[in-house]
Design a protein around this motif. Sequence first.
Motif, PDB file in Angstrom:
ATOM      1  N   ILE A 257      -6.740  -1.427   3.968  1.00  0.00           N
ATOM      2  CA  ILE A 257      -5.595  -2.213   4.415  1.00  0.00           C
ATOM      3  C   ILE A 257      -5.389  -3.381   3.470  1.00  0.00           C
ATOM      4  N   TYR A 258      -4.176  -3.465   2.924  1.00  0.00           N
ATOM      5  CA  TYR A 258      -3.816  -4.535   2.000  1.00  0.00           C
ATOM      6  C   TYR A 258      -2.664  -5.339   2.604  1.00  0.00           C
ATOM      7  N   LYS A 259      -2.636  -6.627   2.255  1.00  0.00           N
ATOM      8  CA  LYS A 259      -1.555  -7.498   2.712  1.00  0.00           C
ATOM      9  C   LYS A 259      -1.038  -8.330   1.548  1.00  0.00           C
ATOM     10  N   ALA A 260       0.272  -8.511   1.517  1.00  0.00           N
ATOM     11  CA  ALA A 260       0.882  -9.368   0.494  1.00  0.00           C
ATOM     12  C   ALA A 260       2.214  -9.863   1.018  1.00  0.00           C
ATOM     13  N   LYS A 261       2.727 -10.909   0.384  1.00  0.00           N
ATOM     14  CA  LYS A 261       4.023 -11.463   0.750  1.00  0.00           C
ATOM     15  C   LYS A 261       5.120 -10.742  -0.032  1.00  0.00           C
ATOM     16  N   GLY A 262       6.244 -10.524   0.605  1.00  0.00           N
ATOM     17  CA  GLY A 262       7.325  -9.780  -0.024  1.00  0.00           C
ATOM     18  C   GLY A 262       7.990 -10.484  -1.181  1.00  0.00           C
ATOM     19  N   TRP A 263       7.702 -11.750  -1.383  1.00  0.00           N
ATOM     20  CA  TRP A 263       8.290 -12.516  -2.482  1.00  0.00           C
ATOM     21  C   TRP A 263       7.292 -12.794  -3.604  1.00  0.00           C
ATOM     22  N   ASP A 264       6.053 -12.306  -3.459  1.00  0.00           N
ATOM     23  CA  ASP A 264       4.977 -12.635  -4.411  1.00  0.00           C
ATOM     24  C   ASP A 264       4.812 -11.496  -5.418  1.00  0.00           C
ATOM     25  N   TYR A 265       5.594 -11.527  -6.461  1.00  0.00           N
ATOM     26  CA  TYR A 265       5.624 -10.440  -7.442  1.00  0.00           C
ATOM     27  C   TYR A 265       4.255 -10.119  -8.034  1.00  0.00           C
ATOM     28  N   PRO A 266       3.505 -11.081  -8.574  1.00  0.00           N
ATOM     29  CA  PRO A 266       2.217 -10.713  -9.181  1.00  0.00           C
ATOM     30  C   PRO A 266       1.231 -10.137  -8.177  1.00  0.00           C
ATOM     31  N   ALA A 267       1.191 -10.696  -6.981  1.00  0.00           N
ATOM     32  CA  ALA A 267       0.262 -10.184  -5.970  1.00  0.00           C
ATOM     33  C   ALA A 267       0.645  -8.771  -5.539  1.00  0.00           C
ATOM     34  N   LEU A 268       1.933  -8.505  -5.424  1.00  0.00           N
ATOM     35  CA  LEU A 268       2.396  -7.175  -5.045  1.00  0.00           C
ATOM     36  C   LEU A 268       2.039  -6.140  -6.112  1.00  0.00           C
ATOM     37  N   CYS A 269       2.247  -6.501  -7.378  1.00  0.00           N
ATOM     38  CA  CYS A 269       1.903  -5.572  -8.460  1.00  0.00           C
ATOM     39  C   CYS A 269       0.414  -5.243  -8.449  1.00  0.00           C
ATOM     40  N   LYS A 270      -0.396  -6.258  -8.274  1.00  0.00           N
ATOM     41  CA  LYS A 270      -1.854  -6.062  -8.261  1.00  0.00           C
ATOM     42  C   LYS A 270      -2.276  -5.218  -7.062  1.00  0.00           C
ATOM     43  N   PHE A 288      -0.229  -0.720   3.313  1.00  0.00           N
ATOM     44  CA  PHE A 288       0.229  -1.935   2.665  1.00  0.00           C
ATOM     45  C   PHE A 288       1.165  -2.662   3.633  1.00  0.00           C
ATOM     46  N   HIS A 289       0.730  -3.823   4.094  1.00  0.00           N
ATOM     47  CA  HIS A 289       1.559  -4.617   4.996  1.00  0.00           C
ATOM     48  C   HIS A 289       2.213  -5.723   4.177  1.00  0.00           C
ATOM     49  N   VAL A 290       3.518  -5.596   3.963  1.00  0.00           N
ATOM     50  CA  VAL A 290       4.258  -6.555   3.146  1.00  0.00           C
ATOM     51  C   VAL A 290       5.071  -7.437   4.087  1.00  0.00           C
ATOM     52  N   SER A 291       4.617  -8.657   4.257  1.00  0.00           N
ATOM     53  CA  SER A 291       5.236  -9.576   5.209  1.00  0.00           C
ATOM     54  C   SER A 291       6.118 -10.597   4.494  1.00  0.00           C
TER      55      SER A 291
END
Length: 814
Positions: A257-270, A288-291
């Motif tokens: 389970i991964y989580k990231a913010k929908g506006w955080d480009y580098p974190a989303l790519c990683k 992938f939970h993108v909040s």
Amino acid sequence: MSETIKENMEAKDDNLSYEDFTSEVLEDYRIANISRQLSILGRKEVLTGKAKFGIFGDGKEIAQIAMAKSFRKGDWRSGYYRDQTFMLAAGMLTPEEFFAQLFGETQLDKNPANGGRLMNNHYASRSLNEDGSWKNLTEQKNSSADISPTAGQMPRLLGLAYASKLFRENKELHQFTNFSIEGNEVAFGTIGDSSTSEGHFWETINAAGVLKVPMAMSVWDDGWGISVPNKYQTTKQNISEVLKGFEQDEKGDGYLIYKAKGWDYPALCKMYAEGVELCRRDHVPVLFHVSEMTQPLGHSTSGSHERYKSKERLEWETNFDPIKKMREWILSMELIESEKLDEIEKEAIDIVKKARQTAWKSFADPIKKERDELITLVENAGCNCKKTDRINNITSGLKKVIHPVRKDNVSAAKKILRHICSTCESFKPLKSQLQVWLKSTIDENHERYSSHLYSETELKVGNIKPVAPVYGENSKMVNGREVLRDNFDKLFTKYPLLLTFGEDTGFIGGVNQSLEGMQEKFGELRVTDTGIREATILGQGIGLALRGLRPIAEIQYFDYLLYALQTMSDDLATMQYRTKGGQKSPVIIRTRGHRLEGIWHSGSPLSMVINSIRGVHVCVPRNMTVAAGLYNSLLESDEPALVIEPLNGYRLKEKLPENLGEFKTPLGVPEVLNEGSDITLVTYGSCVRIAEDAVKQLKDFDISVELIDVQTLLPFDVNQRILESVKKTNRIVFFDEDVPGGATAFMMQKVLEDQKAYFHLDSEPRTITAKDHRPAYGTDGDYFSNPNAEDVFEVIYDIMRESNPNKFPSIYTE
């Protein structure tokens, strides 16, 4: 170079230079802006009337771009109707195609996803060549065909992922390199956070964890479900928190389970680079939970989110717009100056405007040309009669339509035909020409809007040649289940892509032992037990069939098919239609039903099924030999089907054919079981045995019944054999155990209206059905709930008494 940039470069490619990395980031920013402008301009096209409805992916751009970086050839998507940015970033959609969908373009070269049959943001790659043969699915990126019902994409996603497991673990499948490269493909799923409230989501999540399949599931969480905030949708308002019990344990069971913010480009790519790689390599499901996503334009063109979001929320969404945040990040990393980003943004606007113009011209010009041809055709005729004014008014009105659609043209042509003078010589050629024009146009629109409900290839069911069962002097009488079992044995040997699964299907060989010994012989990957989860059993079959396998998905009892009916109706039945022949899923749903005991093991809700799954064949065999022949036919075709085996027939004796696996029961071809001259009795399935009993009883009273078993309801009597019987008997009765007005009404409409059999009737047509309620328990419950042989006798006897009361005096009443 910042640590963040270094991390992202390492996640993408160890050999990627700083310049290449910068170039890739800017290309991502360009795609994000193009996608946003598509949403903005697309919304305007709806609000100004050029398009009918719009639903867009604004606010989801950055996460979808990050996900697309890990999407490879051979992979599959089963997604959500806001995935336009992902499709753009994956190279599976152009801006022109986006607008073609929005306008309802029917030309496949302009709108390859659905040929104008679905609203925008409903995507599908084309898996098939024009002749219906498979393309090499490992050499293209694949998207299964989208549907609108929330979470409806989930059951099929399970099958798409499960296929990779089978292609990896079953070495006999390694030869099918056009479908898979040893199971190295990931199935990507996407869903809106609110839709995770649906049962299909939970059933799929659980099943994927049990099966340990490479499913990469993304949840787009913008905090709302239309106007309803997620505090009413999800426990703890956080789907990844709720799913913590599914998280991988020390044994390796469960989800990453991964989580990231929908506006955080580098974190989303990683996040996506790491998670998808593990999913692909280890066949572990990943969530992938993108909040903190946004939806700048609101839910759709049907409403405004300003009505239900607070001023503070709207302000937050403006500040945390993902494209704005990506711009801020690019500038903070000093990758490029702001003027260059301004140029990218302006270029995106120009690209989208040009794409809109191109798509609109392609869509509108042929319709305008068709209109002009119609008007010219009419105006070239001359007549002084009063009806000319009416015709002129119609053509004048048609000229004034700014953006005509084909409805306008056809409607006008039909109205003009009504007013053409039948005596005026100058108008006679017009009437003939207009009739030709109208027929041609209607035929073209049939192809545009009504084709491909069923297969139109050489492998369609109607092209499969029937082969009769062969019997010899020493053919054994066996239990019906043994006919099925031995036939399945031949089929599993013959077709390496064939597999079956369901509740109790594997180890014990099915609740009725019709797969006895199959798992031991062919292995657990081909004959498999599943949990109690009908919707995803069917979804498993749909996804597997989309990837080239030939699944038989078993639903243990017909009554429980209702758990899967939504998936069967919305997804499977419409698959070929909504892709206009671009995809096929020839799954066979195997179940058993009809007479047994009680409400939930003896139902026959045929009308509910046949009227909601047009596009799937419905087979209702009377015994297991007919059923086996149907399976043999279906496995040579490329179409989906439901086969309902008669539940009370597994231990009845049948002769064992010598050509198992080869004899084929034709679909849509009734069988006359008893020749007769007085009345035609039409039935199917378990009712056949009851009808045969009634026919014997009626024979004692000198009533000759022609008994016809239809064998399949979809298709139904394609050669009009029942009509030929009615021409002889002039009387007809339709008999089954569905509710009144159910499948008997369907059969009556087919015979009396479609076949025009009403013309040959001397007596009122009748139906014999079950009661309105479901069957009560026990032998007596069955007898008094469902029609029985005595009921059939009485109805037919009464019909004969009407025509000859002296020969057939009243029995039960004075």
